[in-house]
Write a protein that holds these residues in place. Structure first.
Motif, PDB file in Angstrom:
ATOM      1  N   ARG A   1       0.837  -1.206   0.000  1.00 16.09           N
ATOM      2  CA  ARG A   1       0.000   0.000   0.000  1.00 16.09           C
ATOM      3  C   ARG A   1       0.872   1.257   0.000  1.00 16.09           C
ATOM      4  O   ARG A   1       0.610   2.209  -0.747  1.00 16.09           O
ATOM      5  N   ASP A   2       1.931   1.229   0.805  1.00 13.96           N
ATOM      6  CA  ASP A   2       2.841   2.381   0.829  1.00 13.96           C
ATOM      7  C   ASP A   2       3.550   2.548  -0.511  1.00 13.96           C
ATOM      8  O   ASP A   2       3.788   3.678  -0.964  1.00 13.96           O
TER       9      ASP A   2
ATOM     10  N   ASN B   1       1.206   4.133  -3.002  1.00 14.63           N
ATOM     11  CA  ASN B   1       0.929   5.537  -2.688  1.00 14.63           C
ATOM     12  C   ASN B   1       2.179   6.403  -2.629  1.00 14.63           C
ATOM     13  O   ASN B   1       2.113   7.566  -2.203  1.00 14.63           O
TER      14      ASN B   1
ATOM     15  N   ARG C   1       4.958   6.257  -0.805  1.00 18.78           N
ATOM     16  CA  ARG C   1       5.569   6.612   0.486  1.00 18.78           C
ATOM     17  C   ARG C   1       6.364   5.465   1.103  1.00 18.78           C
ATOM     18  O   ARG C   1       6.616   5.462   2.316  1.00 18.78           O
TER      19      ARG C   1
ATOM     20  N   HIS D   1      -7.541  -1.925  -1.021  1.00 20.42           N
ATOM     21  CA  HIS D   1      -6.783  -0.738  -0.618  1.00 20.42           C
ATOM     22  C   HIS D   1      -6.061  -0.045  -1.765  1.00 20.42           C
ATOM     23  O   HIS D   1      -5.677   1.124  -1.616  1.00 20.42           O
ATOM     24  N   ASN D   2      -5.871  -0.722  -2.902  1.00 18.46           N
ATOM     25  CA  ASN D   2      -4.989  -0.166  -3.929  1.00 18.46           C
ATOM     26  C   ASN D   2      -5.552  -0.120  -5.344  1.00 18.46           C
ATOM     27  O   ASN D   2      -4.969   0.542  -6.201  1.00 18.46           O
TER      28      ASN D   2
ATOM     29  N   ALA E   1      -6.290   3.484  -6.869  1.00 18.91           N
ATOM     30  CA  ALA E   1      -5.104   4.284  -7.167  1.00 18.91           C
ATOM     31  C   ALA E   1      -4.349   3.721  -8.366  1.00 18.91           C
ATOM     32  O   ALA E   1      -3.865   4.476  -9.223  1.00 18.91           O
TER      33      ALA E   1
ATOM     34  N   SER F   1      -3.784   5.497 -12.281  1.00 22.52           N
ATOM     35  CA  SER F   1      -2.458   5.761 -12.858  1.00 22.52           C
ATOM     36  C   SER F   1      -2.125   4.819 -14.015  1.00 22.52           C
ATOM     37  O   SER F   1      -0.969   4.776 -14.463  1.00 22.52           O
TER      38      SER F   1
END
Length: 531
Positions: free
Chosen positions: A138-139, A142, A144, A198-199, A202, A206
């Motif tokens: 997940r990081d 995103n 991060r 969760h992903n 996103a 993209s």
């Protein structure tokens, strides 16, 4: 991304583990999403697992796997998969690895075109490992993801990272820490479902997915269930139908006879097939566990140039390119050998020869297990594949019939090969029980597949009786028990991964090897002992 509440049914979902630190992964909405997937898929999943057992019983009775007469129209029909996304048009080198934070960063920065983040064979599926992996990915999605080593070194994902593809667990593996309506949920649905929940939004925004690798399939019906699960997930997450794309690992012997059918079942989302060579060899052993005339020699002699593996890989290329899908090559498990230039040069020469064989055969890309191998494989594919892929290489010269695909290869069973199987199976299992799914052993990065080959070969060699080594010494249980005791003592006295669980691993390996029937998967009984 929140799931629309009106699409969910509020019924019991229980987590049977400490969840401190995972509240933002195991949200009520995410668990409700998993419950929806489970209720939809579980009855069919159980039917398909029963079909596997029935299929194996027929093989044990002497029936040989073959192409299905009821699906001839699919194999002979003219159809192709849906257009492949731009992000996956060039997959010439892919790196695979576990879902540990630092390893993810290194893989994404490796220069490979694709990183397959593995919840399956290179991950020991403790609940903490799987959930930590979800946080890490997940990081990464995103932007991060970062890591600081105990020595104070900082790691971050750089510009132009590899495209992320996720491999969930196979249909056969449970996740005992989550139940829905009192039923244990499939590990596959937990890995897939939490990542998608969760992903997916996103990644879709993209144009980077979500993309998946699907492992251990044996039949088109199993692929069809994945297709239905993905369609349901897309609906729940408000994604267009066909957003989720899948590459299927052809790593079971039954699946090689249904490659057209598997692509057809996933034709709106399939982007390719992969030669999962190590699991494929294991599946050959397991399928023919009762066939004394189909024993294989030392696993080191079962290379991709032997006839049945050469036919498998070339038929995969022909099948994929006929259907507009990519044909991915197999894993190079070598890792750099430090302080021995000659040995390292020999290892890299093997990698180059393997990748040259693949690209010249028509594969569209290949796998490596270590970042240092990315430039080695990339140089071979860049030199011999000037286009993003090789869909134009149709391989109409390939004629792989049933008998060629199941013919055993020649070779010998040696003392060294027997002993190596004992050592690898023991060391990997012990490390797995400690929570490590990707283990360096003798300069190879081993995962569950090679441990499965090792213990399956030991079982076959010992249970078919009257087998001798190349020097005519008998292969018997006294030799196995002695070798296992020797390697267990060495592992206990070492600082190697698995030293603390050596006794547990030895006991499990002994039980599996002495059992009257070859167990389907090492990881099923081992999972009961995983913390």
């Amino acid at each position: 991304m929140a799931v629309p509440s009106e699409k969910l049914v509020s019924r019991p979902v229980q987590v049977h583990a400490h969840t401190a630190g995972y509240a933002d992964i195991l949200t009520p909405e995410a668990l409700a999403f998993l419950a929806r997937l489970h209720r939809f898929a579980e009855p069919r999943r159980q039917e398909l697992l029963q079909a596997r057992r029935q299929r194996q019983a027929r093989y044990d009775a002497g029936v040989l796997p073959d192409f299905r007469p009821d699906t001839r129209d699919i194999r002979e029909g003219e159809w192709t998969v849906a257009p492949i996304p731009a992000a996956l048009q060039d997959r010439r080198v892919e790196i695979t690895g576990p879902i540990e934070r630092k390893m993810i960063i290194n893989a994404l920065n490796s220069g490979a075109k694709v990183f397959m983040a593995d919840f399956e064979d290179s991950s020991a599926p403790s609940f903490a490992n799987q959930l930590d992996g979800q946080i890490n990915l997940r990081d990464a999605v995103n932007g991060r993801l970062a890591y600081r080593s105990p020595e104070g070194k900082d790691y971050r994902v750089g510009a132009n990272p590899a495209v992320l593809v996720i491999r969930p667990r196979g249909w056969h593996l449970p996740e005992r820490h989550i139940t829905v309506d009192g039923e244990t949920i499939a590990g596959a649905l937990v890995d897939f479902g939490l990542f998608a929940f969760h992903n997916a939004g996103a990644l879709h925004a993209s144009d980077r997915g979500p993309y998946f690798y699907l492992p251990k399939l044996e039949a088109m019906e199993e692929a069809a269930l994945w297709n239905e699960v993905m369609a349901l997930a897309e609906d729940e997450l408000d994604l267009p139908y066909g957003t989720m794309k899948a590459t299927v690992l052809i790593e079971t012997l039954p699946a090689v006879f249904q490659m057209h059918e598997i692509l057809h079942a996933l034709r709106e989302r399939a982007v390719g097939l992969n030669c999962g060579r190590w699991d494929y060899i294991f599946s050959y052993l397991k399928t023919f566990r009762g066939h004394r005339d189909r024993l294989l020699p030392d696993r080191g002699q079962v290379v991709m140039t032997v006839p049945f593996l050469k036919a498998y890989s070339e038929l995969l290329i022909q099948t994929c390119h006929r259907r507009g899908a990519f044909a991915m090559g197999g894993m190079a498990a070598q890792i750099p050998i430090k302080n021995d230039d000659e040995a390292n040069d020999q290892a890299m020469a093997k990698v180059r020869a393997d990748k040259l064989r693949e690209v010249q055969a028509g594969h569209d890309g290949t796998w490596v297990a270590h970042p240092a191998l990315v430039p080695v494989a990339m140089e071979i594919f860049d030199r011999h594949m000037s286009t993003p892929n090789q869909l134009h290489v149709k391989r109409d010269d390939v004629h792989a019939d049933r008998d060629t695909l199941i013919a055993p290869c020649c070779g010998t069973i040696t003392r060294a090969g027997f002993d190596n199987n004992v050592e690898v199976a023991l060391r990997y299992t012990a490390a797995w029980l400690e929570g490590l799914g990707c283990v360096p052993i003798h300069n190879l990065m081993e995962d569950a597949a090679t441990a499965e080959i090792a213990r399956a070969q030991l079982w076959q060699w010992l249970h078919h009786g009257d087998l001798d080594f190349a020097d005519h010494a008998p292969i018997d249980f006294a030799l196995f028990d002695h070798a296992l005791a020797t390697h267990t003592h060495r592992l206990q006295e070492s600082t190697l991964p698995g030293a603390r669980r050596a006794i547990d691993a030895a006991r499990l390996l002994s039980e599996l090897t002495h059992a009257d029937e070859l167990g389907n998967f090492l990881t099923l009984p081992a999972y009961e002992q995983l913390a």
